[in-house]
Structure formats: structure tokens, C-alpha cells
Design an enzyme around this catalytic site. Structure first.
Site, short mmCIF file in Angstrom:
data_model
loop_
_atom_site.label_atom_id
_atom_site.label_comp_id
_atom_site.label_asym_id
_atom_site.label_seq_id
_atom_site.Cartn_x
_atom_site.Cartn_y
_atom_site.Cartn_z
N ASP A 195 1.48 1.20 -9.67
CA ASP A 195 -0.13 0.41 -9.35
C ASP A 195 -0.28 -0.61 -9.49
OD1 ASP A 195 -2.95 0.52 -8.16
OD2 ASP A 195 -3.54 0.49 -10.79
N ARG A 236 2.32 -10.08 -2.66
CA ARG A 236 2.59 -11.59 -3.00
C ARG A 236 4.15 -11.31 -2.46
NH1 ARG A 236 -0.71 -11.17 -7.07
NH2 ARG A 236 0.95 -10.54 -8.64
N ASP A 248 -7.44 4.58 -6.90
CA ASP A 248 -7.44 4.01 -8.89
C ASP A 248 -9.12 5.62 -8.84
OD1 ASP A 248 -5.90 2.98 -9.97
OD2 ASP A 248 -7.84 1.03 -9.46
N ASP A 273 -6.14 0.05 -3.13
CA ASP A 273 -6.02 0.22 -4.27
C ASP A 273 -7.21 0.52 -4.77
OD1 ASP A 273 -5.67 -0.90 -7.19
OD2 ASP A 273 -3.47 -0.86 -6.63
N HIS A 274 -8.63 0.45 -5.44
CA HIS A 274 -9.34 1.04 -5.47
C HIS A 274 -9.32 2.41 -5.32
CE1 HIS A 274 -9.97 -2.98 -7.40
NE2 HIS A 274 -10.88 -2.71 -7.75
N ASN A 301 0.90 -0.98 0.21
CA ASN A 301 0.24 0.14 -0.41
C ASN A 301 0.63 1.39 -0.53
OD1 ASN A 301 -1.80 -1.56 -0.01
ND2 ASN A 301 -2.26 -1.67 1.93
#
Length: 420
Positions: free
Chosen positions: A101, A109, A126, A122-123, A48
Site C-alpha cells: 500500500d 511515479r 484501505d 488506494d483509499h 493499482n
């Protein structure tokens, strides 16, 4: 817990990210670059944090616009505007935003930090970037204070809403052969680069004359004369229509496969046009051709407030997706915009002056208060949701830490190692 109900928090542990990316550019060009780029980041940097770094670059781009052109005028309106080299920094900032992004999931991961919090964050970034890029791209295209800029805002937000609506109903993020996060961003990067070389006035040229298609009578008969920036907007509308069709096809297939009705999700598209109608109604006061807000310095803060309301709306949709809650068809922030829209249009509705926005200073005060309220509302939402998810799942937001069995925050590698 605070914002998220307990039963919804329990669903977080059932969540797993699913995505489909059919972009050839992403697969063969960008993904190899992203795979290399993520290796440059040490594993002690949280995913993040990488996402937030990318958003910070876009905010820096926006800050340069405010510095050089706070009134959001265009050269044809007498503004000097940003120097041409600024547009190259916008291109670099947006390209790096796209790259960061894209690699935050890879970093998640690598560090064992993957989970629903990452998708929410993330969204959310965005969604904020969407409106910021509409404003920046409108300046690069020399659109400025115009209804074309409003149309660009509506089309761009519509694409984002569609993608989120589709993910809610199908359970996976679907990116087609042409998508906003990949080809859409690259197209805007190219616009910035061209503007850096030529200046914004380049986009005011006649498309048919520049392409020399006006030499052919059949072209002039069927294709209207449009400036380059107008043609770019028309192309965006065509892409939107294509995405509407493909998104619904994906939802239709998913609903039929699960034995559910394929037409009910169409009703959940209505919140978006309703919210757009409220904003446009407010913006069109006292008349469509003589908008007090659009043709003033208030246009920029108005768009920012609109973008924050939209970010709140779609973030609640993503939260509903990852926690398996009902679709949020209503957003309380609409009430504020409804008040603004009705008040500004009282002369048209009941032939009496506005109660609040009866002078430009009072209109300015109301618009800036709207911006502050929407910012605080979205900031509150983000804070509460992040706190709830981090505490429940035991995964930190901006550091690579997790809670161990005793409830203490430790390095994620310690918890991940014990699980293995």
C-alpha cells in the site's frame, strides 16, 4: 460519462496529491525499506495492481479465519479456533499489505501513472481492509462475539472517517506521529505475532497482575482491573480522542487560512455517528444484552455488510475531494439498514413482532441479502467510477497504459516520452 458529472470530471485535471507524514517510524525505518521494495517490481506492473495484490493477501487471511472459525467463536466459548501458526501468516499478510500500500505511489511515479484514480483505488482498498482487520484482530485478542468487537469497529472506522474528512477540508492527507496506516497497523502485526506464540487466551489475563502493578496500592486505587484485550481497546479509544483533536486542529487552521468558517466542517462529522447509531440500534435488538445477531453466526456477515457500507461512504468522500464536489452527507445504503433496524426493534417501538426478522432463519436471510446488496452496490460504484476516470483521463487502471492523441491505448512510456 456515467456516474461522475462532466463538470466534476473536468476538476480531475486540477487535482494533485498532497500529503504530510510526521511518523518517525515511517521516515527512518519503513521508508528506506519501501524505497528498496518498489525496485523489485518491474515497471510494466501497474500501481493499482500492487495495491490489489496487498488487499488479496488480507482477503487470504480472512479466508483462513472463515475456514478455521466460521462461527467466530473464542476459545472460552468452546471453539478450537485457528492453529497458532495461522496468526503468523496474518502478521505477514498485514505487514505486506502495508508495504504494498505504501509503494503503490512510488510505483506510480516510476511509471508516470500518478493521478486521482490511484488515490481513489488506494483509499477504497484501505476502507475494505479496515473492517477485515477489526474482525481478524478481535479474533486474535479473543474478543469474538462481543460488544468490545463492535466498539473496536466503531473506533477504527471513526479514525478512517476522520482522516478522510480532514483530507477533504484541508486538501492534503495528514499522518501524525501515530497514525492508523503506520503505527496502528504495526501494533496489530505485533498482536498477531504475540498470539502466534501464546494463543488468544493470553489476552484474557489481568493487565495489572501480569505487569505486577497490582503490588502498588496507589495503582489499584486509581486504575481498574482490566484484561489485556480490554486494555488494548481502551488504548484505542485514547488514540481516537487524540486523533479527533489533531484532525480538527488541522481543519481549523486550513479553514482560517483560507478565510472560511472553521466550525461548519464539524457538521459534516455527523454522518458517521448517525450511520453508527443505525447499525448499533439494529444490532441491539431485541435488547442490548440479548442481541440476536451479535450472539449468533450472523455477527460476521453483519460486520462485513457494515464495512462495505462504510467503504461506500468514505469512497464517495474521496471522490468528492478529488473532483471538488459537495461533501456527501447522505448515503442511500443507510435506507436498507434503517429498515433492518426499525423492523428488528418493532417490539420495543410499537410492541409488535418484526415484520421481516420474526424468526432466526428470516433474520439470517435478511442479513445475508444485506451483505449481497451492499457488496453489489459498492462493486457498482467502483466499476462506474473507474470507468469514468480511466476514459476521461486516458489512464488505465490495472495496466501501464495511456491513451495517445488519437485515442488509442498505448504503453504509458510512449505518451510520457512525447510529453517530455
Amino acid at each position: 460519462m456515467g456516474y461522475i458529472p462532466q463538470h466534476a470530471l473536468d476538476n480531475l485535471k486540477k487535482y494533485s496529491y498532497k500529503g504530510v507524514d510526521k511518523s518517525l517510524v515511517s521516515r527512518y525505518v519503513l521508508n528506506p525499506f519501501w524505497t528498496w521494495l518498489v525496485t523489485l517490481w518491474p515497471t510494466w506492473v501497474a500501481p493499482n495492481t500492487i495495491t490489489l495484490t496487498g488487499l488479496s493477501l488480507v482477503l487470504a487471511n480472512f479466508a483462513t479465519l472463515i475456514y478455521y472459525d466460521p462461527k467466530f467463536l473464542t476459545e472460552k466459548e468452546g471453539a478450537e479456533g485457528p492453529p497458532n501458526w495461522i496468526y503468523f501468516t496474518w502478521a505477514a499478510g498485514l505487514f505486506m499489505y502495508q508495504s504494498l500500500d505504501a509503494i503503490d505511489g512510488k510505483q506510480a511515479r516510476r511509471t508516470g501513472m500518478a493521478g486521482p484514480l490511484g488515490e481513489m483505488f488506494d483509499h477504497g482498498c484501505d476502507a475494505l481492509n479496515t473492517t477485515l482487520e477489526v474482525i481478524l484482530c478481535a479474533r486474535a485478542l479473543n474478543l469474538g462475539r462481543s460488544w468490545w468487537t463492535v466498539a473496536s469497529q466503531v473506533a477504527t472506522l471513526a479514525n478512517f472517517y476522520l482522516t478522510t474528512w480532514e483530507e477533504y477540508h484541508t486538501g492534503q492527507l495528514f499522518l501524525g506521529v501515530f497514525s492508523g496506516p503506520v503505527e496502528g497497523i504495526l501494533a496489530i502485526v505485533i498482536v498477531y505475532v504475540i498470539t502466534g506464540f501464546t494463543g488468544p487466551q493470553f489476552w484474557d489475563q489481568d493487565f495489572l497482575a501480569l505487569s505486577r502493578l497490582d503490588r502498588y496500592p496507589i495503582v489499584l486505587e486509581y486504575i481498574p482491573r482490566l484484561r489485556l484485550n480490554d486494555a488494548f481497546m481502551v488504548l484505542g479509544g485514547v488514540v481516537l480522542l487524540f486523533n479527533i483533536v489533531t484532525s480538527y486542529i488541522n481543519v481549523y487552521k486550513a479553514r482560517v487560512a483560507s478565510g472560511q468558517g472553521p466550525f461548519l466542517p464539524l457538521l459534516l462529522l455527523l454522518p458517521f455517528p448517525i450511520s453508527v447509531a443505525i447499525e448499533v440500534f439494529w444490532l441491539s435488538a431485541p435488547s442490548f444484552k440479548d442481541s440476536h445477531i451479535l450472539h449468533s453466526t450472523l455477527f460476521l456477515p453483519f460486520l462485513c455488510a457494515w464495512g462495505l457500507q462504510f467503504a461506500h461512504q468514505v469512497s464517495r468522500m474521496i471522490l468528492a475531494h478529488v473532483t471538488k464536489q459537495p461533501f456527501p452527507y447522505w448515503d442511500a445504503m443507510w435506507l436498507w439498514s434503517i429498515v433492518g433496524a426499525i423492523d428488528a426493534n418493532l417490539p420495543t417501538l410499537i410492541n409488535r413482532p418484526p415484520l421481516i426478522q420474526n424468526t432466526m432463519p428470516r433474520t439470517a436471510l435478511f442479513v445475508y441479502v444485506t451483505l449481497a446488496v451492499t457488496f453489489l452496490s459498492y462493486a457498482r460504484f467502483c466499476t462506474l467510477v473507474i470507468n469514468d476516470i480511466t476514459e476521461y483521463l486516458g489512464i488505465a487502471c490495472f495496466t501501464v497504459r495511456k491513451k495517445d492523441k488519437s485515442g488509442d491505448w498505448v504503453a504509458a512510456s510512449e505518451v510520457n516520452g512525447k510529453k517530455q
